[in-house]
Scaffold this active site. Structure first.
Site, PDB file in Angstrom:
ATOM      1  N   LYS A   1       0.860  -1.190   0.000  1.00  0.00           N
ATOM      2  CA  LYS A   1       0.000   0.000   0.000  1.00  0.00           C
ATOM      3  C   LYS A   1       0.892   1.235   0.000  1.00  0.00           C
ATOM      4  CE  LYS A   1      -4.242   1.263  -0.314  1.00  0.00           C
ATOM      5  NZ  LYS A   1      -5.051   0.827  -1.460  1.00  0.00           N
TER       6      LYS A   1
ATOM      7  N   SER B   1      -8.591  -0.754  -5.017  1.00  0.00           N
ATOM      8  CA  SER B   1      -8.871  -0.379  -3.634  1.00  0.00           C
ATOM      9  C   SER B   1     -10.376  -0.181  -3.449  1.00  0.00           C
ATOM     10  CB  SER B   1      -8.074   0.870  -3.257  1.00  0.00           C
ATOM     11  OG  SER B   1      -7.824   0.891  -1.870  1.00  0.00           O
TER      12      SER B   1
END
Length: 590
Positions: free
Chosen positions: A195, A390
């Site tokens: 991430k 996401s």
């Protein structure tokens, strides 16, 4: 003194009158433009017409009518846009339209992602089954432009032009050095080694994990890019790779020598060839119709009545709470659209069209909930565009089936939060200090004038962990996998479409129309119409509400030029709030 005041008064009156006249002129001009833009007149398609396919304009998810773009002080040909859905419908119609004799494909630097370009390429390949010809010409081909142009029967380049063919690159801008100079600390709380959306705020280069995933997805995009060109131009992918790797296309003659183009020609020669293809007498002018006008005709012919419908719900842009806009996914607006489609008995199936890098975790969950409820009463198929990562993946993971393009960017199952600490900026740079009282230990949690305490960081980390656990639980349930497995392919990692299918994040590669067909099949209907949600915003209302913003945006673009994208990224980064399920980076491959 009296004369002085007389002249001052006269000047002020003159300025006021001039300003009033200018405002009246602008109002009249705007009303005229709006009326013109909203006319329902069809554009006549003459016999022996050439369909002018301009692919340098912005290719969006849906065609939006923007009256302001027609104002000469603001708009220009470069501000035109068309929805890829309308373009594909128009190309399908043109395939069987006897008035359309061929396509003139004009492209230098397309404003579209790779998955969108693949949709258009596939539609052009389908058009060629009619035996009608496609002629591509440009003075300059960027790599994206050539990817599109390569599908043409003939690819022509200006004798003094250029064809860019050098391989793809992906670059990330890092802000840590600038933040250090300003005395700003980005306090990061995240889940997932991949991430990397927050890396630019605390690092000066890519982490090993980030480099690993970028390398993987970039090679995946490149593979699809080369495969498409190889099939169209009958050149092996190995040869194409070598041409790019050695930078062999440096002059127009090189492009001809390596069979990347068919001939080097000037525009007048192209016009003569188009005349021959369309059956136009040489002495007459070429008859053309733009893809925008042709698509507008086709859209007006669409039948949205009937008792069997497939609803397409467009989820395009960043995900946020509230209403959002046509370029932003507002959880309230999209949820209403899903509910409306769910409760309409005439709508038998739904296609959720996603093109989003993610955004607010809370807003994503609100939309996800509506999809779960809808799936219980009618089929829901997800179709991913250029990116569904996401939060963009979150909202669709509960769908019955997920369609991706081979070069769709997806995944990025991870969560992060950024809490800025401006203490050094305030104290050391500006000389500003803060003091106060509070009634509870955590009454000032999330304050930006000091660093977080260990206790505060733990609270935020627990919240991020909770959101991540919800995220992988939603995905595991929707994809019928274990949480442990989803966690193993999650961690914020980004995948291309082919890999997403391989690891189970998607079901199959296929186009937008493939998804619609699959939705109808699952609903067991054959004859149906397609309706689109949410309704596009009224162009006149949008114009009156957002004119100032649009004018400001236009002039900002003019001043910043190529740097406008950087400005947008910085503006977007500082405006985010709450826990984010957002893609690690903004992808612009060149």
């Amino acid at each position: 003194m009296r004369e002085f005041f007389k002249y001052v008064f006269a000047t002020v009156v003159g300025v006021v009158i001039s300003l009033a006249l200018f405002l009246i002129f602008i109002v009249v001009l705007i009303v005229g433009v709006v009326k013109t833009s909203l006319k329902e007149e069809r554009v006549n398609v003459s016999n022996n017409s050439v369909l002018l396919l301009n692919l340098d304009q912005a290719i969006t998810e849906r065609t939006a009518e923007d009256p302001l773009s027609r104002l000469p002080i603001v708009g220009s040909d470069g501000d035109k846009s068309i929805g890829f859905n309308d373009m594909i419908r128009a190309l399908k119609k043109a395939r069987t339209d006897d008035n359309i004799k061929c396509i003139y494909l004009s492209v230098s630097s397309p404003q579209a992602g790779f998955a969108t370009m693949r949709e258009i390429r596939d539609a052009l390949i389908d058009f060629k089954t009619s035996k009608k010809k496609i002629i591509a010409y440009s003075e300059v081909y960027t790599q994206g432009a050539y990817y599109l142009a390569s599908v043409a029967d003939k690819v022509y380049l200006n004798p003094e032009g250029a064809l860019e063919f050098k391989g793809l690159k992906s670059e990330t801008m890092f802000f840590k050095g600038a933040l250090d100079k300003l005395g700003i600390e980005a306090q990061i709380v995240r889940v997932g080694n991949y991430k990397s959306a927050v890396e630019p705020f605390f690092a000066e280069k890519m982490s090993d994990k980030n480099r690993e995933q970028v390398t993987a997805y970039l090679h995946g995009l490149y593979s699809t890019f080369l495969d498409g060109i190889a099939k169209s131009r009958n050149i092996s992918t190995e040869t194409l790779f070598q041409i790019a790797d050695d930078y062999k296309i440096q002059q127009p003659k090189d492009a001809l020598a390596y069979k990347m183009v068919d001939e080097l020609k000037y525009k007048d020669q192209i016009i003569e060839e188009l005349k021959a293809l369309s059956g136009t007498v040489k002495k007459n002018n070429l008859t053309t119709i733009s893809i925008n006008d042709y698509a507008r005709n086709v859209a007006k012919d669409q039948n949205t009545s009937g008792d069997r419908k497939v609803a397409v719900i467009y989820a395009n842009g960043d995900i946020t709470g509230g209403e959002g806009s046509d370029e932003q996914i507002g959880s309230e607006r999209i949820s209403k659209a899903i509910r409306k489609a769910r409760l309409d008995e005439n709508i038998k199936a739904i296609v959720l069209r996603v093109n989003s890098p993610g955004g607010s975790a809370l807003a994503s969950d609100v939309i996800w909930r509506e999809i779960v409820l809808t799936k219980k009463v009618k089929p829901v198929i997800a179709s991913f565009g250029d990116v569904a990562a996401s939060g963009g993946y979150y909202i669709a993971c509960a769908a019955d089936s997920i369609f991706v393009q081979p070069n769709t960017i997806t995944g990025s199952i991870g969560v992060f939060g950024v809490i800025p600490n401006f203490q050094k900026l305030f104290n050391d740079k500006l000389g500003i200090t803060f003091d106060g009282v509070k009634t509870g230990k955590y009454a000032d949690i999330m304050s930006v004038d000091r660093p977080m305490t260990a206790g505060e960081r733990l609270i935020v980390q627990n919240d991020v962990n909770r959101v991540y656990d919800s995220f992988i639980t939603r995905v595991a349930d929707g994809r019928k996998k274990t949480k442990a497995y989803i966690d193993s392919i999650g961690g914020g990692r980004v995948w291309v479409g082919t890999d997403a299918v391989r690891i189970g994040l998607a079901d199959r590669t296929g186009s937008f129309n493939d998804a619609i067909t699959a939705a109808a099949k699952k609903a067991k209907i054959k004859d149906y119409t397609v309706v689109e949600y949410p309704e596009m915003r009224d162009p006149f209302k949008s114009l009156m509400e957002n004119t100032t913003d649009k004018v400001r945006t236009y002039y900002t673009k003019q001043e910043l030029g190529a740097s406008y994208q950087v400005f947008q990224q910085i503006k977007s980064a500082i405006s985010r709030s709450g826990i984010q399920t957002r893609m690690p980076f903004e992808i612009k491959v060149q």
